[in-house]
Design an enzyme around this catalytic site. Sequence first.
Site, PDB file in Angstrom:
ATOM      1  N   GLY A  13       0.850  -1.225  -0.103  1.00 36.70           N
ATOM      2  CA  GLY A  13       0.185  -0.066  -0.046  1.00 36.70           C
ATOM      3  C   GLY A  13       0.936   1.170   0.103  1.00 36.70           C
ATOM      4  O   GLY A  13       0.265   2.400   0.630  1.00 36.70           O
ATOM      5  N   ASN A  15       1.457   2.904  -2.654  1.00 37.65           N
ATOM      6  CA  ASN A  15       0.793   3.928  -3.468  1.00 37.65           C
ATOM      7  C   ASN A  15      -0.575   4.617  -2.652  1.00 37.65           C
ATOM      8  O   ASN A  15      -0.875   5.567  -2.895  1.00 37.65           O
ATOM      9  CB  ASN A  15       0.172   3.482  -4.900  1.00 37.65           C
ATOM     10  CG  ASN A  15       1.393   3.467  -5.604  1.00 37.65           C
ATOM     11  OD1 ASN A  15       1.771   4.194  -6.511  1.00 37.65           O
ATOM     12  ND2 ASN A  15       1.835   2.212  -6.128  1.00 37.65           N
ATOM     13  N   ARG A  73     -15.331 -16.151  -9.154  1.00 34.54           N
ATOM     14  CA  ARG A  73     -14.756 -14.719  -9.373  1.00 34.54           C
ATOM     15  C   ARG A  73     -15.956 -13.848  -9.504  1.00 34.54           C
ATOM     16  O   ARG A  73     -16.237 -12.572  -9.033  1.00 34.54           O
ATOM     17  CB  ARG A  73     -13.971 -14.670 -10.679  1.00 34.54           C
ATOM     18  CG  ARG A  73     -13.313 -13.226 -10.975  1.00 34.54           C
ATOM     19  CD  ARG A  73     -12.484 -13.382 -12.127  1.00 34.54           C
ATOM     20  NE  ARG A  73     -11.437 -14.302 -12.381  1.00 34.54           N
ATOM     21  CZ  ARG A  73     -10.264 -14.258 -11.808  1.00 34.54           C
ATOM     22  NH1 ARG A  73     -10.128 -13.410 -10.810  1.00 34.54           N
ATOM     23  NH2 ARG A  73      -9.407 -15.242 -11.800  1.00 34.54           N
ATOM     24  N   MET A  98      -4.004  -7.310  -6.663  1.00 31.64           N
ATOM     25  CA  MET A  98      -3.412  -8.406  -7.564  1.00 31.64           C
ATOM     26  C   MET A  98      -4.488  -9.561  -7.877  1.00 31.64           C
ATOM     27  O   MET A  98      -4.103 -10.783  -7.737  1.00 31.64           O
ATOM     28  CB  MET A  98      -2.129  -8.979  -6.952  1.00 31.64           C
ATOM     29  CG  MET A  98      -1.281  -7.947  -6.640  1.00 31.64           C
ATOM     30  SD  MET A  98      -0.646  -6.807  -8.225  1.00 31.64           S
ATOM     31  CE  MET A  98       0.671  -8.122  -8.800  1.00 31.64           C
ATOM     32  N   LEU A 101     -10.068  -8.981 -12.834  1.00 31.82           N
ATOM     33  CA  LEU A 101     -11.397  -8.645 -12.522  1.00 31.82           C
ATOM     34  C   LEU A 101     -12.229  -9.199 -13.659  1.00 31.82           C
ATOM     35  O   LEU A 101     -11.895  -8.962 -14.693  1.00 31.82           O
ATOM     36  CB  LEU A 101     -11.393  -7.143 -12.355  1.00 31.82           C
ATOM     37  CG  LEU A 101     -10.631  -6.452 -11.208  1.00 31.82           C
ATOM     38  CD1 LEU A 101     -10.464  -4.959 -11.299  1.00 31.82           C
ATOM     39  CD2 LEU A 101     -11.419  -6.617  -9.859  1.00 31.82           C
ATOM     40  N   ASN A 115      -5.983   2.022 -12.863  1.00 29.77           N
ATOM     41  CA  ASN A 115      -5.005   1.240 -12.277  1.00 29.77           C
ATOM     42  C   ASN A 115      -3.636   1.649 -12.381  1.00 29.77           C
ATOM     43  O   ASN A 115      -3.521   2.658 -13.408  1.00 29.77           O
ATOM     44  CB  ASN A 115      -5.081  -0.266 -13.182  1.00 29.77           C
ATOM     45  CG  ASN A 115      -4.027  -1.288 -12.533  1.00 29.77           C
ATOM     46  OD1 ASN A 115      -3.729  -1.223 -11.337  1.00 29.77           O
ATOM     47  ND2 ASN A 115      -3.588  -1.954 -13.550  1.00 29.77           N
ATOM     48  N   HIS A 117       0.179   0.406 -13.404  1.00 27.34           N
ATOM     49  CA  HIS A 117       0.808  -0.682 -13.681  1.00 27.34           C
ATOM     50  C   HIS A 117       2.357  -0.533 -13.805  1.00 27.34           C
ATOM     51  O   HIS A 117       2.900   0.609 -14.407  1.00 27.34           O
ATOM     52  CB  HIS A 117       0.354  -1.227 -15.184  1.00 27.34           C
ATOM     53  CG  HIS A 117       1.020  -2.494 -15.378  1.00 27.34           C
ATOM     54  ND1 HIS A 117       0.720  -3.703 -14.815  1.00 27.34           N
ATOM     55  CD2 HIS A 117       1.925  -2.753 -16.245  1.00 27.34           C
ATOM     56  CE1 HIS A 117       1.228  -4.811 -15.231  1.00 27.34           C
ATOM     57  NE2 HIS A 117       2.243  -4.149 -16.204  1.00 27.34           N
ATOM     58  N   SER A 144       2.613   3.049 -15.735  1.00 27.00           N
ATOM     59  CA  SER A 144       1.536   3.687 -16.540  1.00 27.00           C
ATOM     60  C   SER A 144       0.303   3.886 -15.610  1.00 27.00           C
ATOM     61  O   SER A 144      -0.178   3.023 -14.824  1.00 27.00           O
ATOM     62  CB  SER A 144       1.280   3.032 -17.607  1.00 27.00           C
ATOM     63  OG  SER A 144       2.359   2.508 -18.424  1.00 27.00           O
ATOM     64  N   THR A 149     -10.226  -1.647 -18.503  1.00 22.95           N
ATOM     65  CA  THR A 149     -11.256  -2.428 -19.468  1.00 22.95           C
ATOM     66  C   THR A 149     -10.868  -3.741 -19.011  1.00 22.95           C
ATOM     67  O   THR A 149     -10.184  -4.220 -18.306  1.00 22.95           O
ATOM     68  CB  THR A 149     -10.874  -1.852 -21.025  1.00 22.95           C
ATOM     69  OG1 THR A 149      -9.680  -2.472 -21.248  1.00 22.95           O
ATOM     70  CG2 THR A 149     -10.995  -0.629 -21.128  1.00 22.95           C
ATOM     71  N   GLU A 151     -10.014  -6.182 -20.729  1.00 26.08           N
ATOM     72  CA  GLU A 151      -8.710  -6.899 -21.178  1.00 26.08           C
ATOM     73  C   GLU A 151      -7.483  -6.388 -20.258  1.00 26.08           C
ATOM     74  O   GLU A 151      -7.346  -5.166 -19.865  1.00 26.08           O
ATOM     75  CB  GLU A 151      -8.200  -6.071 -22.666  1.00 26.08           C
ATOM     76  CG  GLU A 151      -6.942  -7.010 -23.167  1.00 26.08           C
ATOM     77  CD  GLU A 151      -6.213  -5.965 -24.202  1.00 26.08           C
ATOM     78  OE1 GLU A 151      -5.014  -6.417 -24.492  1.00 26.08           O
ATOM     79  OE2 GLU A 151      -6.951  -5.017 -24.643  1.00 26.08           O
ATOM     80  N   ASP A 153      -4.648  -5.356 -18.128  1.00 28.22           N
ATOM     81  CA  ASP A 153      -3.495  -4.068 -18.470  1.00 28.22           C
ATOM     82  C   ASP A 153      -3.803  -3.570 -19.822  1.00 28.22           C
ATOM     83  O   ASP A 153      -2.707  -3.117 -20.461  1.00 28.22           O
ATOM     84  CB  ASP A 153      -2.082  -4.824 -18.277  1.00 28.22           C
ATOM     85  CG  ASP A 153      -1.858  -5.100 -16.784  1.00 28.22           C
ATOM     86  OD1 ASP A 153      -2.505  -4.518 -15.792  1.00 28.22           O
ATOM     87  OD2 ASP A 153      -1.264  -6.211 -16.420  1.00 28.22           O
TER      88      ASP A 153
HETATM   89  C1  GAR Z   1       3.070  -1.177  -7.675  1.00 29.10           C
HETATM   90  O1  GAR Z   1       4.117  -1.149  -8.212  1.00 29.10           O
HETATM   91  C2  GAR Z   1       1.908  -1.312  -8.724  1.00 29.10           C
HETATM   92  O2  GAR Z   1       2.359  -0.676 -10.097  1.00 29.10           O
HETATM   93  C3  GAR Z   1       1.680  -2.778  -8.795  1.00 29.10           C
HETATM   94  O3  GAR Z   1       1.945  -3.509  -7.492  1.00 29.10           O
HETATM   95  C4  GAR Z   1       2.667  -2.460  -7.010  1.00 29.10           C
HETATM   96  C5  GAR Z   1       2.002  -2.190  -5.615  1.00 29.10           C
HETATM   97  O4  GAR Z   1       2.957  -1.597  -4.559  1.00 29.10           O
HETATM   98  N1  GAR Z   1       0.643  -3.215  -9.422  1.00 29.10           N
HETATM   99  C6  GAR Z   1       0.624  -4.239 -10.384  1.00 29.10           C
HETATM  100  O5  GAR Z   1       1.580  -5.025 -10.579  1.00 29.10           O
HETATM  101  C7  GAR Z   1      -0.787  -4.472 -11.110  1.00 29.10           C
HETATM  102  N2  GAR Z   1      -0.803  -5.237 -12.220  1.00 29.10           N
HETATM  103  P1  GAR Z   1       2.159  -0.941  -3.452  1.00 29.10           P
HETATM  104  O6  GAR Z   1       1.227  -1.805  -2.633  1.00 29.10           O
HETATM  105  O7  GAR Z   1       3.351  -0.446  -2.497  1.00 29.10           O
HETATM  106  O8  GAR Z   1       1.244   0.103  -3.750  1.00 29.10           O
END
Ligand code: GAR
Length: 220
Positions: A13, A15, A73, A98, A101, A115, A117, A144, A149, A151, A153
């Site tokens: 977490g 971010n 799901r 992770m 969806l 999101n 990525h 990014s 959507t 699809e 990523d």
């Molecule tokens: C981040 O680097 C994010 O870009 C990635 O998970 C990490 C989470 O870090 N997301 C993906 O890979 C999604 N496909 P955080 O829990 O420290 O924010």
Amino acid sequence: MSFRMVVLISGSGSNLQAILNACGQAATATAPVSIPGSVVGVLSNKADAYGLQRAQHAGIATAVLAHTDFADRIEFDAAMLKQIEAWQADVVVLAGFMRILSPGFVNALQGRLINIHPSLLPKYKGLHTHQRALDAGDRIHGCSVHFVTPELDGGPVIAQAVVDVRDHDSVETLAARVHAAEHRLYPTVLSWLAQQRLTLNAGLIYFDGQPLIAAQQLAT
Ligand code: GAR
């Protein structure tokens, strides 16, 4: 009316923390970007996700929905949607969530689900993005932010941040630099959303009313 964000996490977490800082919802932090809105709920599919502690520390409602408790799901996603609706989210922010969806979930939140990525999409969809960038000998890498959507990523990219790849980078050193870039990029994009400067219409992103042509759209 204030702009309400629900953040979905599975792990650390960091971010989420950057977003809380930018919303002024963390006790001590100062942030380079300010988001005129607030995080009203944090949902995790993992009970031990450290991000839940960050949310609780900031006095924010949390919920844990373990995907293993649901038959499939579709049922899991329906339960998440119910919680998101209960929190009256304007926008749902995936921050290291992770789980794949279902199309039903994604379509229910069209234009309101974003999101981050850890790659320069459309490069390296999926997992192990830093390793793949190193293996390919890339000189630049990054992250990014995109609308989601069905699809994986694959939704339209709003903005990217680039980092250099250095000669002696390991997955860890490169990931740390990408993470730092994420912590600037995500709050910036969310501040645009909160100010209603960004919209998604018929698969195209509009910024301040003008269509934003992303690199991958030019290429097709
Ligand atoms: C981040 O680097 C994010 O870009 C990635 O998970 C990490 C989470 O870090 N997301 C993906 O890979 C999604 N496909 P955080 O829990 O420290 O924010």
